[in-house]
Design an enzyme around this catalytic site. Structure first.
Site, PDB file in Angstrom:
ATOM      1  N   HIS A  37       0.834  -1.206   0.000  1.00 10.51           N
ATOM      2  CA  HIS A  37       0.000   0.000   0.000  1.00 10.51           C
ATOM      3  C   HIS A  37       0.871   1.260   0.000  1.00 10.51           C
ATOM      4  O   HIS A  37       0.575   2.230  -0.693  1.00 10.51           O
ATOM      5  CB  HIS A  37      -0.884   0.039   1.254  1.00 10.51           C
ATOM      6  CG  HIS A  37      -1.855  -1.108   1.372  1.00 10.51           C
ATOM      7  ND1 HIS A  37      -1.784  -2.036   2.382  1.00 10.51           N
ATOM      8  CD2 HIS A  37      -2.925  -1.450   0.617  1.00 10.51           C
ATOM      9  CE1 HIS A  37      -2.772  -2.908   2.246  1.00 10.51           C
ATOM     10  NE2 HIS A  37      -3.474  -2.586   1.193  1.00 10.51           N
ATOM     11  N   LYS A 149      -0.442  -6.510  -8.004  1.00  7.67           N
ATOM     12  CA  LYS A 149      -0.742  -7.699  -7.195  1.00  7.67           C
ATOM     13  C   LYS A 149      -2.141  -8.233  -7.556  1.00  7.67           C
ATOM     14  O   LYS A 149      -2.353  -9.439  -7.640  1.00  7.67           O
ATOM     15  CB  LYS A 149      -0.667  -7.317  -5.717  1.00  7.67           C
ATOM     16  CG  LYS A 149      -1.332  -8.260  -4.741  1.00  7.67           C
ATOM     17  CD  LYS A 149      -0.443  -9.423  -4.440  1.00  7.67           C
ATOM     18  CE  LYS A 149      -0.885 -10.228  -3.241  1.00  7.67           C
ATOM     19  NZ  LYS A 149      -2.302 -10.439  -3.103  1.00  7.67           N
ATOM     20  N   SER A 186      -2.391  -8.376   3.168  1.00  8.60           N
ATOM     21  CA  SER A 186      -2.971  -8.333   4.516  1.00  8.60           C
ATOM     22  C   SER A 186      -3.330  -9.741   4.975  1.00  8.60           C
ATOM     23  O   SER A 186      -3.296 -10.055   6.158  1.00  8.60           O
ATOM     24  CB  SER A 186      -4.224  -7.451   4.523  1.00  8.60           C
ATOM     25  OG  SER A 186      -3.937  -6.202   3.950  1.00  8.60           O
TER      26      SER A 186
HETATM   27  P1  AMP Z   1      -6.303  -4.084  -0.524  1.00  5.37           P
HETATM   28  O1  AMP Z   1      -6.186  -3.239   0.692  1.00  5.37           O
HETATM   29  O2  AMP Z   1      -5.795  -5.482  -0.362  1.00  5.37           O
HETATM   30  O3  AMP Z   1      -7.661  -3.994  -1.176  1.00  5.37           O
HETATM   31  O4  AMP Z   1      -5.310  -3.443  -1.589  1.00  5.37           O
HETATM   32  C1  AMP Z   1      -5.359  -2.082  -1.915  1.00  5.37           C
HETATM   33  C2  AMP Z   1      -4.439  -1.822  -3.084  1.00  5.37           C
HETATM   34  O5  AMP Z   1      -3.114  -2.207  -2.741  1.00  5.37           O
HETATM   35  C3  AMP Z   1      -4.815  -2.628  -4.344  1.00  5.37           C
HETATM   36  O6  AMP Z   1      -4.665  -1.794  -5.488  1.00  5.37           O
HETATM   37  C4  AMP Z   1      -3.813  -3.743  -4.324  1.00  5.37           C
HETATM   38  O7  AMP Z   1      -3.525  -4.254  -5.619  1.00  5.37           O
HETATM   39  C5  AMP Z   1      -2.600  -3.037  -3.756  1.00  5.37           C
HETATM   40  N1  AMP Z   1      -1.664  -4.023  -3.180  1.00  5.37           N
HETATM   41  C6  AMP Z   1      -1.938  -4.994  -2.279  1.00  5.37           C
HETATM   42  N2  AMP Z   1      -0.841  -5.736  -2.025  1.00  5.37           N
HETATM   43  C7  AMP Z   1       0.153  -5.223  -2.794  1.00  5.37           C
HETATM   44  C8  AMP Z   1       1.529  -5.544  -2.989  1.00  5.37           C
HETATM   45  N3  AMP Z   1       2.107  -6.563  -2.347  1.00  5.37           N
HETATM   46  N4  AMP Z   1       2.241  -4.804  -3.858  1.00  5.37           N
HETATM   47  C9  AMP Z   1       1.668  -3.763  -4.523  1.00  5.37           C
HETATM   48  N5  AMP Z   1       0.372  -3.398  -4.378  1.00  5.37           N
HETATM   49  C10 AMP Z   1      -0.372  -4.121  -3.531  1.00  5.37           C
END
Ligand code: AMP
Length: 281
Positions: A37, A149, A186
């Site tokens: 993030h 991701k 997460s």
């Molecule tokens: P989430 O909180 O899991 O919905 O993710 C929010 C954003 O963070 C989304 O655009 C995900 O693709 C990005 N994201 C989650 N994990 C990663 C990671 N390891 N590397 C890069 N972006 C990530």
């Protein structure tokens, strides 16, 4: 850094930023922030005048049997991290702020939401496109930053922006990994030490496929079988899918020179992990 929960307050702030002639970079998240993030926030910081991070565990993208209630949350820590990244505003709505009890309208991709993750999570992307469309309407960001991701999600959102004439420019940032290669998520928090160890095999198999294709092995059917076998042989892991698809359309057919997305979803115990890599053919 200011925190808003009301969509109207958030919209007023966004409108006043735009009235001053400044740009907004939005980073939509479900919180429990990690280095992945933070890399998106840093990108937003680079391209836009003001950075808004949204934190909302969106119930419509979880099926009834999924982990909505136990999805990890730590708002205090998230706010500290945002503040240290010089985020300007955090949009932190409650469920009732985002979904009225009379909510009736959804945004749905009708093609690529049905494949890959859409097969085992048939209502997931409808929830994602709906909440992201709502965020775009409330905040009207100039730039919106997503992670590779979730490659399928990023493409579905790009397509939504094209199809529904959103103004925002979509940026997609590389996957951030742990030292041993596991893509940061997460959900990694759910893994037992043994599952965590086995989960590193996912990235090893992605790299194996990259090495094979770089050496001229484009027999994706065989590679798929090999990778499925490698992962299913791990005691706590079960493949949900291993797919080679054209990286833009996600179609199953490709020709020489195309970029191919190798996307993998694996259950490590009950935790579903996804990862991917782009292969040059
Ligand atoms: P989430 O909180 O899991 O919905 O993710 C929010 C954003 O963070 C989304 O655009 C995900 O693709 C990005 N994201 C989650 N994990 C990663 C990671 N390891 N590397 C890069 N972006 C990530």
């Amino acid at each position: 850094m200011k925190v808003f929960s009301s969509p109207d307050d958030m919209r007023n702030v966004s409108q006043s930023i735009h009235r001053e002639g400044r740009t907004i970079g939005l980073v939509p998240t479900m919180g429990f922030l990690h280095e992945g993030h933070l890399s998106l926030i840093r990108k937003a910081r680079k391209v836009a005048d003001k950075v808004i991070v949204s934190i909302f565990v969106n119930p419509t993208q979880f099926a009834p049997n999924e982990d909505l209630d136990k999805y990890p949350r730590d708002i205090e820590r998230d706010l500290k991290l945002c503040s240290s990244e010089k985020v300007d505003f955090v949009f932190l709505p409650a469920n009732d702020d985002m979904y009225s009890p009379h909510h009736q309208t959804y945004v749905r991709n009708e093609v690529i939401s049905k494949i890959l993750c859409g097969k085992s999570r048939p209502t997931h992307f409808r929830g994602v496109t709906t909440i992201v469309a709502k965020l775009f309407n409330i905040i009207d960001p100039d730039f919106s930053v997503f992670g590779q991701k979730d490659a399928q999600q990023a493409l579905i959102i790009r397509n939504m922006v094209r199809d529904l004439n959103f103004r925002t420019h979509i940026l997609v940032e590389p996957i951030i990994r742990e030292k041993d290669g596991l893509a940061i998520s997460s959900r990694n928090k759910y893994l037992t030490p043994e599952q965590r160890k086995q989960a590193t095999e996912i990235y090893k198999n992605l790299l194996y496929a990259k090495e094979q294709t770089e050496n001229g092995n484009l027999d994706f059917n065989n590679l798929k079988i090999e990778i499925q076998k490698n992962i299913n042989n791990l005691p706590d892991c079960r493949v949900d899918y291993v797919e080679f698809v054209e990286a833009e359309s996600l179609e199953n057919k490709f020709s020489h020179g195309d970029k191919v997305l190798l996307a993998i979803a694996v259950f490590a115990g009950k935790t579903r992990l996804i990862d991917n890599i782009i292969l040059n053919t």
